[in-house]
Design a protein around this motif. Structure first.
Motif, PDB file in Angstrom:
ATOM      1  N   HIS A   1      18.895  -4.034  22.892  1.00 59.54           N
ATOM      2  CA  HIS A   1      18.568  -4.237  24.303  1.00 59.54           C
ATOM      3  C   HIS A   1      19.777  -4.687  25.118  1.00 59.54           C
ATOM      4  O   HIS A   1      19.818  -4.490  26.333  1.00 59.54           O
ATOM      5  CB  HIS A   1      17.450  -5.266  24.444  1.00 59.54           C
TER       6      HIS A   1
ATOM      7  N   HIS B   1      10.443  -2.615  23.739  1.00 55.16           N
ATOM      8  CA  HIS B   1      10.200  -1.477  22.855  1.00 55.16           C
ATOM      9  C   HIS B   1       8.945  -0.799  23.380  1.00 55.16           C
ATOM     10  O   HIS B   1       7.863  -1.383  23.379  1.00 55.16           O
ATOM     11  CB  HIS B   1      10.002  -1.929  21.406  1.00 55.16           C
ATOM     12  N   ALA B   2       9.099   0.434  23.812  1.00 55.60           N
ATOM     13  CA  ALA B   2       8.025   1.099  24.550  1.00 55.60           C
ATOM     14  C   ALA B   2       6.700   1.116  23.806  1.00 55.60           C
ATOM     15  O   ALA B   2       5.639   0.932  24.410  1.00 55.60           O
ATOM     16  CB  ALA B   2       8.456   2.529  24.893  1.00 55.60           C
TER      17      ALA B   2
ATOM     18  N   ARG C   1       4.713   5.282  28.418  1.00 58.14           N
ATOM     19  CA  ARG C   1       5.861   4.384  28.404  1.00 58.14           C
ATOM     20  C   ARG C   1       5.571   3.023  29.018  1.00 58.14           C
ATOM     21  O   ARG C   1       6.402   2.121  28.997  1.00 58.14           O
ATOM     22  CB  ARG C   1       7.035   5.061  29.120  1.00 58.14           C
ATOM     23  N   PHE C   2       4.378   2.846  29.562  1.00 56.18           N
ATOM     24  CA  PHE C   2       3.972   1.536  30.075  1.00 56.18           C
ATOM     25  C   PHE C   2       2.452   1.482  30.089  1.00 56.18           C
ATOM     26  O   PHE C   2       1.771   2.513  30.007  1.00 56.18           O
ATOM     27  CB  PHE C   2       4.536   1.275  31.472  1.00 56.18           C
TER      28      PHE C   2
ATOM     29  N   PHE D   1       8.010  -6.890  32.875  1.00 55.67           N
ATOM     30  CA  PHE D   1       8.831  -6.312  31.819  1.00 55.67           C
ATOM     31  C   PHE D   1       8.888  -7.370  30.720  1.00 55.67           C
ATOM     32  O   PHE D   1       9.545  -8.391  30.853  1.00 55.67           O
ATOM     33  CB  PHE D   1      10.232  -5.993  32.330  1.00 55.67           C
TER      34      PHE D   1
ATOM     35  N   ILE E   1       5.498  -3.248  31.081  1.00 57.43           N
ATOM     36  CA  ILE E   1       6.566  -2.491  30.434  1.00 57.43           C
ATOM     37  C   ILE E   1       7.091  -3.378  29.315  1.00 57.43           C
ATOM     38  O   ILE E   1       7.353  -4.566  29.540  1.00 57.43           O
ATOM     39  CB  ILE E   1       7.704  -2.171  31.422  1.00 57.43           C
TER      40      ILE E   1
ATOM     41  N   SER F   1      12.983   0.707  26.470  1.00 57.06           N
ATOM     42  CA  SER F   1      12.729   0.732  27.906  1.00 57.06           C
ATOM     43  C   SER F   1      13.904   0.143  28.684  1.00 57.06           C
ATOM     44  O   SER F   1      14.492  -0.865  28.279  1.00 57.06           O
ATOM     45  CB  SER F   1      11.465  -0.065  28.241  1.00 57.06           C
TER      46      SER F   1
ATOM     47  N   LEU G   1      11.486   3.848  35.460  1.00 56.43           N
ATOM     48  CA  LEU G   1      12.031   3.738  34.115  1.00 56.43           C
ATOM     49  C   LEU G   1      13.187   4.717  33.989  1.00 56.43           C
ATOM     50  O   LEU G   1      13.051   5.889  34.336  1.00 56.43           O
ATOM     51  CB  LEU G   1      10.965   4.037  33.064  1.00 56.43           C
TER      52      LEU G   1
ATOM     53  N   SER H   1       3.766  -1.734  24.100  1.00 54.73           N
ATOM     54  CA  SER H   1       2.925  -1.987  25.275  1.00 54.73           C
ATOM     55  C   SER H   1       1.451  -1.739  24.982  1.00 54.73           C
ATOM     56  O   SER H   1       0.581  -2.179  25.744  1.00 54.73           O
ATOM     57  CB  SER H   1       3.356  -1.100  26.443  1.00 54.73           C
TER      58      SER H   1
ATOM     59  N   ALA I   1      14.340  -0.575  32.904  1.00 52.68           N
ATOM     60  CA  ALA I   1      13.652  -0.466  34.192  1.00 52.68           C
ATOM     61  C   ALA I   1      14.641  -0.554  35.345  1.00 52.68           C
ATOM     62  O   ALA I   1      15.725  -1.143  35.223  1.00 52.68           O
ATOM     63  CB  ALA I   1      12.595  -1.554  34.330  1.00 52.68           C
TER      64      ALA I   1
END
Length: 287
Positions: free
Chosen positions: A109, A249-250, A258-259, A204, A246, A59, A52, A253, A61
């Motif tokens: 994004h 938007h973190a 963060r994941f 993702f 992932i 997020s 990340l 999840s 990746a």
């Protein structure tokens, strides 16, 4: 993208963000949740050669394929230099980024796509409907959030990929998974990452949050088509191989970090979206 008051780009923010105001591709775009979305976060390994390189709220990746790098998403326009700095911080060369995959044509994004593509020479890849909006830098006419009328730097050259198609580079195979609803062209991405003989299926996921601009109704005839798209996305998330999730938007999840590392992560993501959509429809019916 989450709803919020969208403000015009302000030159005063340029100094605070470290960007020069004369670059139209990284000119700061101020949004209500900017501080949260672009909260500083150290680049981190997810599993194997997946990392990340984004932020606390958005997020981004990175996949090291051994024959070049693949980036997923680009955050806001002003975020592009920080993303490249995080790539370099991991010991990689930004110019080795060959592809940038887009989850959705919203400014939070896709705003940094044009700058990242220019600065790395990478090819941007999106769904057919996603590519249409990326090329204009505007929300599509049938986007539930078109009322926000937010613009972002358009991406001149976008390669289209279809649902189920595979992108191969080095030892990585990334599969495009259509997950429409939040936008008609939303695309999620799935691949396998390994550490020795231990491998994980990583997804993702594009946003599945059923939000809309002022006055938009999911119970309208046009909205019903969007509801059908959400159900298609839920079905896709329920069957995609998924050990690690992932999300664009973190916080979506469902994990504290963060994941989410769980065999049920993608199905849980779909269930959360289903509940949110049902609540939205119920609210509209009783208004």
């Amino acid at each position: 993208m989450n709803p919020g008051t969208i403000l015009l780009a302000a030159a005063a923010l340029a100094g605070a963000s470290g960007q020069t105001p004369d670059d139209p591709l990284t000119r700061p775009m101020a949004v209500e949740r900017e501080a949260e979305w672009l909260a500083p976060a150290e680049p981190v390994r997810v599993f194997g050669k997946t990392y990340l390189v984004g932020f606390g709220g958005l997020s981004v990746a990175l996949i090291d394929t051994g024959a070049g790098l693949i980036l997923i998403d680009a955050a806001l326009p002003q975020a592009a230099p920080k993303i490249l700095a995080n790539v370099a911080k991991l010991g990689f060369r930004p110019h080795d980024i060959k592809y940038i995959l887009s989850t959705e044509p919203h400014f939070d994004h896709a705003g940094g796509l044009a700058a990242l593509a220019r600065d790395t020479g990478a090819t941007v890849i999106a769904s057919a409907r996603g590519a249409q909006a990326l090329r204009t830098g505007r929300f599509a006419a049938d986007d539930p959030q078109v009322g926000y009328n937010a613009r972002f730097p358009p991406v001149r050259n976008v390669r289209v990929i279809n649902d189920g198609a595979q992108l191969k580079l080095g030892d990585a195979v990334v599969t495009a998974r259509a997950t429409p609803g939040h936008t008609v062209g939303s695309m999620s991405w799935a691949w396998r990452s390994c550490e020795g003989r231990s491998c994980r299926n990583i997804v993702f996921g594009s946003s599945l949050n059923p939000v809309a601009g002022k006055g938009y109704r999911f119970t309208s005839p046009a909205g019903q088509a969007v509801v059908a798209n959400y159900r298609r996305a839920h079905a896709a998330m329920n069957v995609v191989p998924c050990d690690i999730l992932i999300t664009a938007h973190a916080e979506q999840s469902g994990a504290n970090g963060r994941f989410a590392a769980s065999p049920d992560a993608c199905r849980a993501y779909a269930r959360a979206s289903q509940r949110a959509l049902a609540a939205r429809l119920d609210k509209e019916r009783h208004q």
